[in-house]
Structure formats: C-alpha cells, structure tokens
Write an enzyme that holds these catalytic residues in place. Structure first.
Site, PDB file in Angstrom:
ATOM      1  N   ASN A   1       0.879  -1.179   0.000  1.00 23.17           N
ATOM      2  CA  ASN A   1       0.000   0.000   0.000  1.00 23.17           C
ATOM      3  C   ASN A   1       0.910   1.221   0.000  1.00 23.17           C
ATOM      4  O   ASN A   1       1.482   1.582   1.028  1.00 23.17           O
ATOM      5  CB  ASN A   1      -0.903  -0.008   1.229  1.00 23.17           C
ATOM      6  CG  ASN A   1      -1.897   1.136   1.241  1.00 23.17           C
ATOM      7  OD1 ASN A   1      -1.842   2.046   0.402  1.00 23.17           O
ATOM      8  ND2 ASN A   1      -2.809   1.125   2.196  1.00 23.17           N
TER       9      ASN A   1
ATOM     10  N   ARG B   1      -2.607  -2.108  -3.490  1.00 21.85           N
ATOM     11  CA  ARG B   1      -3.804  -1.297  -3.328  1.00 21.85           C
ATOM     12  C   ARG B   1      -3.681  -0.080  -4.237  1.00 21.85           C
ATOM     13  O   ARG B   1      -2.705   0.660  -4.178  1.00 21.85           O
ATOM     14  CB  ARG B   1      -3.955  -0.837  -1.879  1.00 21.85           C
ATOM     15  CG  ARG B   1      -5.184   0.050  -1.676  1.00 21.85           C
ATOM     16  CD  ARG B   1      -5.196   0.697  -0.312  1.00 21.85           C
ATOM     17  NE  ARG B   1      -6.387   1.537  -0.159  1.00 21.85           N
ATOM     18  CZ  ARG B   1      -6.377   2.723   0.422  1.00 21.85           C
ATOM     19  NH1 ARG B   1      -5.253   3.253   0.873  1.00 21.85           N
ATOM     20  NH2 ARG B   1      -7.501   3.414   0.535  1.00 21.85           N
TER      21      ARG B   1
ATOM     22  N   HIS C   1     -12.971   2.449  -0.091  1.00 25.17           N
ATOM     23  CA  HIS C   1     -12.910   1.437   0.978  1.00 25.17           C
ATOM     24  C   HIS C   1     -13.473   0.096   0.495  1.00 25.17           C
ATOM     25  O   HIS C   1     -13.976  -0.707   1.279  1.00 25.17           O
ATOM     26  CB  HIS C   1     -13.692   1.880   2.226  1.00 25.17           C
ATOM     27  CG  HIS C   1     -13.093   3.022   2.974  1.00 25.17           C
ATOM     28  ND1 HIS C   1     -13.848   3.948   3.661  1.00 25.17           N
ATOM     29  CD2 HIS C   1     -11.796   3.400   3.147  1.00 25.17           C
ATOM     30  CE1 HIS C   1     -13.060   4.843   4.224  1.00 25.17           C
ATOM     31  NE2 HIS C   1     -11.801   4.529   3.927  1.00 25.17           N
TER      32      HIS C   1
ATOM     33  N   ARG D   1     -12.043  15.437   7.264  1.00 27.79           N
ATOM     34  CA  ARG D   1     -12.815  15.738   6.059  1.00 27.79           C
ATOM     35  C   ARG D   1     -14.243  16.099   6.438  1.00 27.79           C
ATOM     36  O   ARG D   1     -14.823  15.519   7.359  1.00 27.79           O
ATOM     37  CB  ARG D   1     -12.825  14.541   5.108  1.00 27.79           C
ATOM     38  CG  ARG D   1     -11.453  14.127   4.603  1.00 27.79           C
ATOM     39  CD  ARG D   1     -11.571  12.893   3.727  1.00 27.79           C
ATOM     40  NE  ARG D   1     -10.274  12.281   3.504  1.00 27.79           N
ATOM     41  CZ  ARG D   1     -10.091  10.972   3.302  1.00 27.79           C
ATOM     42  NH1 ARG D   1     -11.126  10.158   3.309  1.00 27.79           N
ATOM     43  NH2 ARG D   1      -8.891  10.501   3.098  1.00 27.79           N
TER      44      ARG D   1
ATOM     45  N   GLU E   1      -8.115  -5.455   5.280  1.00 32.74           N
ATOM     46  CA  GLU E   1      -7.992  -5.096   3.878  1.00 32.74           C
ATOM     47  C   GLU E   1      -6.818  -5.806   3.213  1.00 32.74           C
ATOM     48  O   GLU E   1      -6.895  -6.188   2.044  1.00 32.74           O
ATOM     49  CB  GLU E   1      -7.855  -3.584   3.740  1.00 32.74           C
ATOM     50  CG  GLU E   1      -9.111  -2.828   4.154  1.00 32.74           C
ATOM     51  CD  GLU E   1      -8.919  -1.338   4.208  1.00 32.74           C
ATOM     52  OE1 GLU E   1      -9.217  -0.659   3.202  1.00 32.74           O
ATOM     53  OE2 GLU E   1      -8.462  -0.845   5.258  1.00 32.74           O
TER      54      GLU E   1
END
Length: 417
Positions: A8, A110, A199, A260, A403
C-alpha cells in the site's frame, strides 16, 4: 507454501505485509516512511509462528522468546520508492522471514482509483500502468503514489505477477441512479464526474465475514457496513453487491470524518470563494485537512473527542452529535434503499472500538428492528462479535476489517488464473 506480498504505497511512504495464504497468516509487516525527506525510517515486524500447546512441548512456557513478535527499526536516507523497497528487502534478509523460503508467488497493490475502467482485481501490464496514471486526474493525491510503488515493486520482484486491487472496484455494481450526479450530463461525462465509492476491499471483506459468521449465504443478505476510521464510509450491500455508498467522486463525500467535511452544500464553497477570498487550493485544504471532527472540535481522534465530552467541552459534544447525526441519516436512507436490513456491521478504528458511537448510531433504529444489547456492546474482543440482543430482528456486529488479507486473496486468485 503460497505467500503473497501486499503493498500500500503513499507519496512518501509505503506499508507492506507478507502473508502465508495456506493458513492466511501474516508472516511479516512493515512501514517505510519519510521517503525523499532526508532521513527515512523503516519498521519491520516479524510475527511469531503459532505456538504449540505447552503440553506438547513441555520445555516451552508461555512468553517464551521463541514465540514473541519482534519489531526492528532502521533510520537511513531513502531517496525514492525504489530505495525503499531495497530497505524492505534488506530487512527481510537481516531479520526474516527468509524470502527464499517464503518467496511471494504474487504482489498485490492497493490502488485507490480505478474509475469506471477497472471493476475487478487486474494483472498489472504496461497498459494498466498507463490507465492508472491517466486516472490520476480523479485521485491526484493517491494514484501517482500507488503507481510509484508498483514501479518500484516490479523492480524488486520482477519474476512474479503484480496485481492491482482497486478501492473503487467493489462499487462498480452501483446502479446508475446511485452513481449519477444531477448536473449537466455532457459536462459530467466529459470529466468523468460520478460517484465511484472507496474502501471497497474493506466493505467486501467485512460483508463476506459477516455472512460467514451468521451462517447465511451472502447472496441472501441485505447488509450495511460502516467503515469508521479517520476516513469513514457506509455501504449498502444487497446479496454481496454494493448498491449504494457514501463516498463519491472522491473520498470527501458522505460521513463526517477525522479531518474531512463529508456532505456539504456546494454553495457554501461558492460563498467562501466569493466572499471569503479562498482559492481552489484553500478550499481543497479546508475540506480535506481542516474540517470534520478537527474543524468542529480541534481534534481529529474520536478518543480525544470522548475525553473532551466527558470533561464538559461543548465543541466536542457538538462534534460528536454531528458525527452521529450523519450516521443515523445514512443508516435510515440506506435501509430504505434496501427495503430493510438483515445485518449491520461496524469496522475500522472507530467502528471497532467506540462503544458510544455504535450505541448512539443505532439508538433510533428500533423501527427497523435494531435492538442493541448494552452489555454486549461494551464487551471488548479481538474477533467478530454480536452487539445486538437475541430478540433483535437485525444482527448488529463488530467485524475487524482486514484489507490486506482481502487484497491478498484477490491477488492470489488472479495469479492462479
């Protein structure tokens, strides 16, 4: 033994895991960071093998160093991702596990944005790399960094397949009514403006794990998955297919997050530009780095929000209330889209650990058959656990996400074709 390396990659760092796929066990993981910043830092953790029962090996006692995880840290200049991968290889050579004995059969990457081009894990070819680069216009902070990691990893592991697993791919099943924004159709098409969702690996992993846990076919279930970390999203999943999700063109839309804003009237940005004099870059920074919990309360971590609420801080209380209000709003809307819900799962840092967030988010959903058991909700554990009552028509779960394992599974499937 079939090992898969999962990568990642960010702009100045990358994370990795080496997984043994026969038992789906992590052999090692690491973080190489501060790439290109003078003095880089690399952490490499070797995970202990599964300890035998003490009765089987009497001379071994619990806590024996033979069965302890070990982390090693190095500091040295790391000018680019290629140098970073060499640091990673050196760490495997020095501290194990041996890549000669645990050679990865594939490397999974990823990749944040696959646009509408990629709807499944994809073997990386030069053409795929070109497409990932072109899609950087949709994810300028992520796709270039993902691509840098791919290029460096292919140099480090030139003889095995490399597979891209896209955050957006799981959401390619969204119907047009869910992914279409109501703006000028030609303009939207020319600039690829639509909801993509993110996601994806987490939502796919959690929904599959939840179905297995409740012992029902994935294809029969209507599910909501709340991925609540510093970034947060919720997805409605019908029969294993994403049919609605809160993140949109970018990961900015939807729920309130650590830094955010989530949903916001677009006219607010026009007002800030016209009356406040904020530039496009100023607005970008505001919405992505100075909003959410941080903008409301001055801290972005839900644990800090909780501590400040307990101390009577009104800003922290408001931030929590806004956060939960948005969760309830999306839950209600998505239950309506699904026509009811069978399973609701909470995952990621906040979802797995915040008792208060889970309790308050579900408190008004009795009309939909949700009934939380306070004692179960307050019981902490490492695996999947039920937090609803036995009488609840909806099963509510805490499901730790993985993940990396999901990426490794998808990578192995592509490599085996």
């Amino acid at each position: 033994m079939s090992a898969v390396l999962v990568v990642n990659s960010g702009s100045s760092s990358f994370k990795y895991q080496l997984l043994e796929m026969d038992g789906e066990r992590v052999l090692a993981s690491g973080l190489v960071e501060r790439i290109g910043e003078g003095l880089g830092v690399a952490n490499h953790t070797v995970f202990a093998p599964v300890a035998p029962e003490p009765a089987a090996v009497p001379e071994l006692v619990e806590g024996s160093p033979t069965f302890l995880d070990a982390t090693y840290t190095e500091e040295q200049p790391i000018p680019d991702h290629t140098a970073g991968f060499q640091v990673m290889l050196d760490a495997f050579a020095a501290h194990g596990p041996s890549l000669a004995e645990n050679a990865p059969v594939a490397v999974g990457h990823r990749v944040v944005h696959g646009g509408a081009r990629f709807f499944e894990p994809t073997l990386i070819t030069p053409l795929v790399e070109i497409n990932i680069d072109e899609l950087s216009v949709l994810a300028p902070l992520h796709n270039p960094a993902n691509l840098a990691g791919i290029v460096a990893a292919k140099q480090a592991f030139p003889d095995v397949p490399h597979v891209a697993v896209f955050d957006t791919a799981f959401h390619q099943t969204l119907p047009p009514a869910a992914y279409t924004y109501a703006i000028d159709a030609e303009l939207a098409a020319s600039h690829r403006i639509r909801r993509y969702g993110f996601h994806g690996a987490s939502h796919k992993f959690v929904s599959g794990a939840a179905a297995a846990f409740v012992g029902r076919p994935l294809e029969e279930l209507r599910q909501l998955v709340f991925h609540l970390g510093n970034g947060a999203s919720v997805t409605a999943i019908d029969g294993g297919r994403s049919v609605e999700t809160s993140m949109g063109l970018t990961p900015l839309e939807g729920l309130v997050m650590g830094t955010r804003s989530g949903d916001l009237d677009p006219a607010a940005l026009l007002q800030l530009a016209r009356r406040g004099g904020l530039s496009i870059d100023d607005l970008d920074t505001l919405l992505n780095k100075r909003s959410g919990l941080l903008g409301l309360a001055g801290v972005s971590d839900m644990r800090d929000i909780g501590d400040r609420r307990d101390a009577g801080d009104p800003a922290a209380q408001l931030a929590f209330d806004v956060y939960v209000h948005r969760l309830r709003a999306y839950a209600g809307a998505y239950i309506a889209q699904l026509g009811g819900v069978d399973v609701i799962s909470f995952t990621a840092g906040v979802g797995e650990n915040s008792i208060r967030v889970r309790a308050e988010a579900m408190a008004t959903l009795g009309f939909a058959g949700v009934e939380i058991d306070p004692a179960r909700n307050e019981t902490r554990g490492r695996g999947i656990r039920i937090i609803s009552t036995d009488a609840s028509r909806v099963t509510v779960l805490v499901v730790p996400t993985d993940e990396e394992l999901e990426i490794a599974r998808q990578t192995l499937a592509v490599a085996a074709r």
